[in-house]
Design an enzyme around this catalytic site. Structure first.
Site, PDB file in Angstrom:
ATOM      1  N   GLU B 243     -52.123 -79.789  75.471  1.00  0.00           N
ATOM      2  CA  GLU B 243     -53.571 -79.911  75.309  1.00  0.00           C
ATOM      3  C   GLU B 243     -54.062 -81.246  75.853  1.00  0.00           C
ATOM      4  O   GLU B 243     -54.202 -82.202  75.117  1.00  0.00           O
ATOM      5  CB  GLU B 243     -53.947 -79.751  73.836  1.00  0.00           C
ATOM      6  CG  GLU B 243     -55.435 -79.695  73.558  1.00  0.00           C
ATOM      7  CD  GLU B 243     -56.112 -78.425  74.070  1.00  0.00           C
ATOM      8  OE1 GLU B 243     -57.334 -78.424  74.121  1.00  0.00           O
ATOM      9  OE2 GLU B 243     -55.419 -77.451  74.407  1.00  0.00           O
ATOM     10  N   SER B 381     -47.419 -94.054  71.179  1.00  0.00           N
ATOM     11  CA  SER B 381     -48.193 -95.303  71.195  1.00  0.00           C
ATOM     12  C   SER B 381     -48.539 -95.690  72.633  1.00  0.00           C
ATOM     13  O   SER B 381     -47.966 -95.166  73.592  1.00  0.00           O
ATOM     14  CB  SER B 381     -47.367 -96.428  70.565  1.00  0.00           C
ATOM     15  OG  SER B 381     -46.267 -96.746  71.404  1.00  0.00           O
ATOM     16  N   GLU B 383     -47.735 -98.267  74.102  1.00  0.00           N
ATOM     17  CA  GLU B 383     -46.536 -98.828  74.744  1.00  0.00           C
ATOM     18  C   GLU B 383     -45.655 -97.694  75.293  1.00  0.00           C
ATOM     19  O   GLU B 383     -45.160 -97.767  76.422  1.00  0.00           O
ATOM     20  CB  GLU B 383     -45.738 -99.671  73.734  1.00  0.00           C
ATOM     21  CG  GLU B 383     -46.415-100.997  73.341  1.00  0.00           C
ATOM     22  CD  GLU B 383     -47.486-100.845  72.273  1.00  0.00           C
ATOM     23  OE1 GLU B 383     -47.652 -99.727  71.739  1.00  0.00           O
ATOM     24  OE2 GLU B 383     -48.164-101.839  71.960  1.00  0.00           O
TER      25      GLU B 383
END
Lengths: 376, 396
Positions: B243, B381, B383
């Site tokens: 999605e 995240s 990162e």
């Protein structure tokens, strides 16, 4: 050039540190914040016992005879524990008004009561329309006989639910935003016409919306000179900024230490996440933000006694640095703790929230950038 | 190159606009998600869309999709955001649904898809564990085969709205000896099964939205396994990459910018609107320009996908989209100055004093800023997303 502390100052730091470590653990703080009153009177009396409530007052006044450095030490250590009790409002701010401009009668009445822990103050300066402009005052004090009649609404008065007295800025002359015509009053919270609506704040404090409706004040309620109170207010607020900067570096230090420790122990992909260079550099940046903030806190603390312009510049510079660093350190402490950093259970979020609200108090980064630029 | 919409697209937009205007559920109008009273509020808009047949535009038509073009889907998402409709929760429609219609048996499809569409079965996601966040493949929750059941033991965490969930889709370890990614299976678990318990996690803003889910000797029928045993990682990756429309939240952020400008126009600074302050308006302009770039990055990605492309561009959308969402909440908090301080209580706080001062738009703004910090942590995240781009796009 000497950045060392005296033996007395080191002893003072040790005693506050010991109090925070033993009596102001994160769990104890949580219990205090969640209690009905939201602060601990017992702690307040402990501050009195330790001499903290008398730190900036002369020995004649029953104080320790300390100066800005002593305030910095106390606030930094309080910052490490995110202490909620109203030291800033009572000792630093109200204490500042009384020390700099209080009449002999005012000093003799209020200072010993502060020192002994019998009197708590809150500083009512903000107004809904005023943003960070200390002179934008819709609260008025109109001359009435020998005294004044106070009317209007003060917003977000931090610590007001705990206070016996308020220090109130009000307009006694001129237009709503004129620099001239500002006066400062001591108002008994129990006086007729004073009403407070209390609420908790996002950083664990309590505050009130305070309304004055035809509050009768005697001539002796004025602190400093009538109509010319703004320089006094600015001086005390600048001292408050220095104190808040010290509180902020205490909080940043805790966040940085906690983050480094967490990244050394939290393992993902088979190694402690602190081994990843991108996180190492982030923590180095957090560390540098902290070091720069310590430096600027020393700077503003040492310059509070200089000329008005130098003092204002120092305070605005500190507030900008602290605001930016507090945001960077707070946000990244949360980020590096991952989901855990988002929880109410861990202390990290609580320090982040406090650092966020310190940026707002007495003007945020943008406000003080402009103030600095206008003075330079 | 051409960025105009066709007349048919424009007509479609008008149709969507009119539909939203007529059917916006009054029970949740003006309420933020934090103010929802319970399950019904979350489902109010879901049910409206289901009735219209618009609940799952991204699904294939045969399973209940709308058959819209990529552009129509985009327009629909944009109009919903601009009208500030409640969000459709992703766990059923956007997450487990596509996994089921792509990999499940006919029987499983028949069992689950209609109830996902109708909203009568509420799903939650059992991915993260206390020791497995960014390194999801290290997950430890075990499922041991015992006749025609699995016995599941372990702990899931950060489980959003598990307090309402009827079912949870879980990644579980079925082969502890295999290499990490190869011993994982995708299992559907009824939350009413004995041994499932849910414990709230309160976030720093005071909200209760996430939970810990404990699985203690939970008996799960083997027929609830999706696809093949030990191939769950493939399905999980499919789900994570699926999605992407909406991942950037462009339309919602556009709406957020409008709201921010409105409140900055209402806030006074020295007797003038804060919006006229050169510093503040510069911040807003910078945000808008970043958002505009992101909008076109998203459109390019969309165009590429409709041609069959499928790359890790989603990571750009997530990194930049969440950065913009966070800056929006930051600027909102800055705009309201001292009225950022008051705490807006939640129902579960049981506070007697529910007074919140300041203009309506300031209520909960600081809490919203605090909560939005999670967007750069969850779902991979920032990162981790950069690692993906470094590896998959730049070949580093």
């Amino acid at each position: 050039m000497d950045f060392s502390f005296t033996e007395e100052q080191t002893l003072l730091r040790n005693s506050v540190q010991k109090f925070v470590q033993n009596d102001y653990t994160f769990d104890n703080r949580r219990a205090i914040v969640k209690s009905d009153t939201g602060w601990s009177h017992k702690n307040w009396m402990k501050f009195a016992e330790l001499g903290l409530l008398g730190a900036p007052f002369t020995e004649d006044q029953g104080g320790l005879g300390g100066g800005p450095i002593e305030t910095m030490i106390i606030m930094e250590e309080f910052g490490r524990g995110i202490v909620v009790e109203p030291y800033l409002g009572t000792v630093v701010l109200a204490g500042g008004f009384l020390r700099h401009a209080g009449s002999k009668a005012q000093q003799e009445k209020f200072i010993p009561e502060i020192v002994e822990g019998k009197r708590v103050f809150a500083f009512a300066f903000a107004e809904p329309q005023g943003r960070y402009n200390l002179a934008d005052l819709a609260v008025t004090a109109k001359k009435s006989g020998a005294g004044y009649t106070l009317n209007g609404h003060k917003a977000v008065v931090i610590g007001a639910p705990w206070a016996d007295h308020l220090i109130v800025t009000a307009r006694t002359a001129g237009g709503q935003r004129d620099e001239k015509g500002v006066s400062v009053f001591i108002v008994d919270k129990k006086a007729k016409g004073v009403s407070c609506r209390d609420y908790p704040t996002v950083d664990g404090l309590r505050a009130s919306e305070v309304t004055f409706e035809n509050v009768a004040l005697g001539a002796d309620a004025v602190i400093g000179t009538v109509d010319n109170g703004l320089p006094l207010v600015e001086r005390v607020v600048d001292e408050g900024i220095a104190a808040l900067s010290a509180e902020a570096i205490g909080g940043m230090k805790v966040l940085n230490d906690a983050t480094v420790e967490y990244c050394k122990t939290r393992k993902q992909f088979g190694v402690p996440i602190g081994k990843f260079q991108v996180l190492q550099h982030r923590m180095v940046d957090m560390f540098m933000n902290y070091e720069q903030s310590v430096s600027i806190t020393y700077m503003v603390t040492l310059k509070l006694g200089e000329s008005e312009t130098e003092r204002k510049k120092a305070a605005s510079a500190a507030k900008v640095q602290i605001g930016k660093a507090g945001r960077f350190v707070g946000q990244n402490a949360v980020q590096l703790h991952g989901g855990m950093g988002m929880t109410d259970e861990l202390n990290v979020g609580h320090y982040f929230k406090r650092l966020t609200m310190i940026d707002t108090m007495f003007g945020n980064v943008d406000h003080h950038l402009k103030r600095y630029a206008s003075l330079d | 190159m051409n960025i105009d919409y066709t007349p048919a697209d424009e007509a479609f937009r008008q149709q969507v606009k009119a539909f939203i205007a007529e059917n916006y559920p009054q029970s949740v109008r003006g309420k933020s998600r934090n103010e929802y009273g319970g399950k019904e509020d979350f489902l109010a808009w879901h049910k409206v869309l289901h009735k219209q047949g618009w609940i799952a535009p991204s699904w294939p038509e045969q399973y209940g999709g709308t058959g819209w073009t990529a552009t129509q889907k985009y327009i629909f998402g944009e109009e919903c955001a601009l009208a500030d409709t409640p969000m459709v929760l992703p766990f059923g429609i956007a997450m487990v649904g596509p996994v089921i219609y792509t990999f499940a048996t006919e029987e499983q499809k028949k069992e689950h898809l209609p109830k996902i569409l109708s909203g009568e079965r509420w799903w939650c996601q059992g991915y993260s564990e206390p020791g497995s966040g960014s390194d999801l493949a290290s997950l430890k929750t075990s499922a041991v085969r015992d006749g025609d059941h699995y016995i599941v033991n372990g702990q899931k965490t950060w489980t959003t709205l598990a307090q309402y969930a009827d079912w949870i889709f879980c990644l579980v370890r079925t082969d502890p000896k295999a290499k990490q990614q190869e011993g994982i299976s995708f299992l559907l678990i009824d939350m009413k099964s004995p041994g499932v318990s849910v414990r709230p996690i309160i976030t720093m803003d005071g909200a209760h939205e996430v939970n810990e889910v404990f699985l203690d000797n939970v008996k799960v029928p083997v027929k609830n396994l999706i696809g093949k045993e030990n191939e769950g990682w493939t399905y999980a990756k499919f789900l994570l990459g699926h999605e992407r429309a909406g991942i950037a939240g462009v339309a919602r952020s556009k709406r957020g910018v409008e709201r921010l400008k409105k409140l900055a126009a209402a806030e006074q600074d020295g007797g003038k609107p804060l919006l006229d302050d050169p510093m503040f308006s510069r911040n807003i302009a910078e945000l808008q320009i970043d958002l505009l770039s992101l909008e076109f990055t998203e459109l390019r990605t969309l165009a590429n996908e409709s041609k069959g492309g499928h790359g890790p561009e989603a990571s750009i959308l997530k990194i930049k989209g969440t950065d913009i969402q966070q800056r929006l909440t930051e600027l909102t908090l800055e705009a309201i100055a001292y009225y950022g301080n008051p705490y807006r209580p939640f129902a579960h706080d049981k506070m007697t004093n529910e007074y919140v001062p300041g203009p309506d738009y300031s209520h909960g703004a600081a809490q919203n800023y605090f909560l939005t910090r999670r967007t750069t942590i969850y779902g991979g995240s920032s990162e981790i997303q950069r690692n993906i781009i470094a590896k998959m796009v730049l070949g580093l």
